[in-house]
Structures are given as C-alpha cells and as structure tokens.
Scaffold this active site. Structure first.
Site, short mmCIF file in Angstrom:
data_model
loop_
_atom_site.label_atom_id
_atom_site.label_comp_id
_atom_site.label_asym_id
_atom_site.label_seq_id
_atom_site.Cartn_x
_atom_site.Cartn_y
_atom_site.Cartn_z
N LYS A 45 -20.31 -6.61 -16.14
CA LYS A 45 -19.58 -6.88 -14.76
C LYS A 45 -18.36 -6.29 -14.80
CE LYS A 45 -22.95 -9.55 -12.82
NZ LYS A 45 -23.97 -9.34 -14.27
N ASN A 104 -24.40 -0.95 -16.78
CA ASN A 104 -25.40 -1.61 -17.57
C ASN A 104 -25.49 -0.72 -18.91
OD1 ASN A 104 -26.64 -3.71 -15.88
ND2 ASN A 104 -26.36 -1.95 -14.59
N LYS A 141 -20.29 -13.97 -8.29
CA LYS A 141 -21.12 -13.64 -9.49
C LYS A 141 -20.49 -14.06 -10.79
CE LYS A 141 -21.49 -8.89 -8.63
NZ LYS A 141 -21.94 -7.56 -8.83
N ARG A 178 -29.66 -9.93 -2.43
CA ARG A 178 -29.73 -9.28 -3.93
C ARG A 178 -30.86 -8.15 -3.81
NH1 ARG A 178 -30.98 -14.66 -7.24
NH2 ARG A 178 -32.29 -14.73 -5.29
N GLU A 199 -21.74 -2.19 -11.13
CA GLU A 199 -22.04 -2.76 -12.60
C GLU A 199 -21.87 -1.40 -13.29
OE1 GLU A 199 -24.82 -5.69 -13.29
OE2 GLU A 199 -24.22 -7.02 -11.56
N ARG A 259 -32.87 -0.60 -5.56
CA ARG A 259 -33.57 -1.76 -5.39
C ARG A 259 -33.31 -2.48 -4.20
NH1 ARG A 259 -31.47 -2.31 -10.64
NH2 ARG A 259 -29.48 -2.04 -9.66
N ASP A 315 -24.76 0.70 -11.45
CA ASP A 315 -25.25 0.09 -10.35
C ASP A 315 -24.29 0.53 -9.13
OD1 ASP A 315 -27.36 -0.90 -11.50
OD2 ASP A 315 -26.72 -3.10 -11.45
N ARG A 350 -29.86 2.20 -8.99
CA ARG A 350 -29.61 2.32 -10.49
C ARG A 350 -29.39 3.74 -10.55
NH1 ARG A 350 -30.72 -0.62 -14.88
NH2 ARG A 350 -29.28 -2.16 -13.73
#
Length: 311
Positions: free
Chosen positions: A124, A282, A159, A232, A280, A224, A272, A209
C-alpha cells in the site's frame, strides 16, 4: 539451473490458476530443475542459511500437477535462483523469513525478489514513492484527519495497510450514515494507521494488474472488474478477470517505475492501476499470469524464467 520456490503448502496450491505453479511449469519446460519449500522449512545453522527442500517433477494435470522426486537439506547458495513466492500476510514470520533470506543473499544466494525490498515496499505505502501517479492520498491513524479528508473529497476509499485480496476496504462518502463507525473500526479508535484515497470512478471498468518483469512492462494487463454492487475488483472479492492490452497511460506509469523497481532488485512486480492512477505496488507474490496467458497467449511466466536465466 536449479530454481527453488518458497511457497505456501504445495498441496494447497490451485494449479489451474496459481502463478507460482505456472512459473514452475515454465521453468521445467526450459529444462531447469524445480525445487520448493515452505518458509518454515528454512533455518540457519552455523550462520549458513539452509532449507529442507523437495525436488518436483511437473505435469499438465491440475489435479496431480507435481510429484516429489527427492527430498534434501541444502544451503540456499546451491540454487541458481530462490524465488520468494509466499503469499501475505506480511506478519512477523514473514519478516523473519526475509531477514534469513537477506543473510543468505549476503552469502551469495540469488533471491528474487530482493529481501530488503520486500521489507521496504509495503504494497500500500510503496505508491508514496511515486506520488506523481497517485490519486490524492492520506496515511494516518488520526480519525479527525480522516474525517477532514472525506469532507474535502466527498467520496473516499479507506483501506488497512496490511490488507490483501480486497479485505478491509470501504467506500465512504461524506453523507454516509456509517462514516463514524467505519473510521473507528478501520483505525481501531486512532491506534492503527490506514490509507485514504479519493475514489476513482473508473474502477467500474476494472482494477488493472500490470506486470513488470525485470523492469520491462508486459503487453497485457488483467482488468479485475467488480461484480454488481461492489467497489472492489479483487478476484478474491468476486471480481471478473478480463485480459486486455495495456493503455498508453498504464504503459507510461509502468515504464516510469520500471528502472527503479529493477534497481531495487524487484524482478516480479504487479502494479495496480485504476483509470489514470497507481493504487498499489505488489511485490510479494504478484499473480494474474495464468489468466493473461489463457486469454491472450502472452506468457509472462516464460519472461520471468528467461530473465532469471539470462542474468
């Protein structure tokens, strides 16, 4: 080359969609020897970092996708590459594992992704390194500051900093009747820091992604797309994965980050991106390789193994 994967329990991996399994299969296709172990199987004795490892043979059968051909105890320095692919949460045991991996790295082991960067790149908070690409963002434990941020932006995502798979993510508007309760629970009454971000309406088209392999950007992203009534897009939260070519803006963001990620020893990264904004970074065990391959034919796992073999 002997390549060893640090994964969650092997028997529990879902071979039909798991990116680590996809990479194992690709490594085997490229004539590398594939090994695996769990983080709990790693130890240090006499300052040498070792692990109890299993050598695997791979098959295309998703119900019986591996067989153990031998078990051994080996120093991590004996492997050509060690891929840290344990899923979050990033808890104390995960931290200890990265510290052991850093010790192994100092002894000559090649660890992917670099253990120090696994610690430094909170998935994050890492976006704060690249603020020019982010939506307005606040990180704080102070409840009054969160309220002020919501008042300023009217529509906000809250979040937790250690959440994964879409857990503990709330959309809160200025007029939300549950606003106080949500902030109290999220911050644990001001004891825990959270992230607040201005809501990005483009989430309706998908949380993308974008994979960056050894500093280079994949040609396709996985959108997504949230199910009806959801904000979400996470697949774990019921989102639908739709592969598509990356947009010019997504490429701009990914190519800007690529050299920094490579410099920091992050060979496999999942960015993301929602709309025009990075949300984000990852680095622990980025996924979506299988979905992209099945829908577009782009083999990102092959790019990972190729990059490892070349460097």
């Amino acid at each position: 080359m002997d390549i060893v994967f640090i994964v969650d329990p092997i028997a529990g991996l879902k071979a039909y969609k798991d990116s680590s399994v996809f990479m194992m299969r690709e490594a085997s296709k490229q004539s590398h020897s594939v090994w695996a172990f769990e983080a709990k199987d790693m130890f240090s004795r006499g300052n040498v970092v070792c692990a109890n490892v299993k050598q695997l043979t791979l098959s295309a059968d998703n119900h019986a996708w591996y067989a153990v051909t031998q078990e051994a105890t080996k120093p991590l320095t004996e492997f050509g590459a060690v891929l840290m692919r344990k899923d979050p949460p990033f808890d104390q045991e995960y931290l200890y594992a990265t510290l052991l991996l850093s010790l192994a790295e100092s002894q000559g082991a090649r660890i992917i992704n670099r253990p120090a960067s696994l610690r430094d790149y909170n998935e994050k908070l890492a976006i704060l390194k690249f603020a020019e690409f982010t939506s307005p963002t606040l990180v704080t434990s102070d409840m009054s500051s969160v309220h002020a941020f919501i008042d300023e932006h009217q529509d906000v995502i809250l979040k937790k900093l250690d959440g994964m798979g879409g857990t503990s993510i709330f959309r809160v508007t200025a007029t939300d009747a549950n606003r106080n309760a949500i902030i109290e629970v999220q911050t644990e009454y001001g004891r825990s820091s959270i992230m607040a971000q201005r809501y990005i309406p483009e989430i309706a088209k998908g949380d993308k992604r974008v994979l960056v392999i050894d500093g280079k950007v994949a040609d396709h992203a996985l959108a997504r797309v949230p199910k009806a009534g959801e904000t979400r897009g996470n697949l774990a939260a019921g989102g639908k994965g739709v592969a598509m070519p990356i947009t010019p803006r997504e490429r701009e963001i990914a190519e800007a980050l690529g050299p920094t990620l490579k410099r920091d020893g992050l060979t496999i990264v999942g960015l993301d991106i929602i709309g025009d904004y990075l949300t984000e970074v990852n680095v622990t065990s980025p996924t979506c390789m299988v979905e992209i391959f099945e829908q577009t034919g782009e083999n990102i796992a092959a790019k990972v193994i190729g990059a490892i073999a070349r460097s």
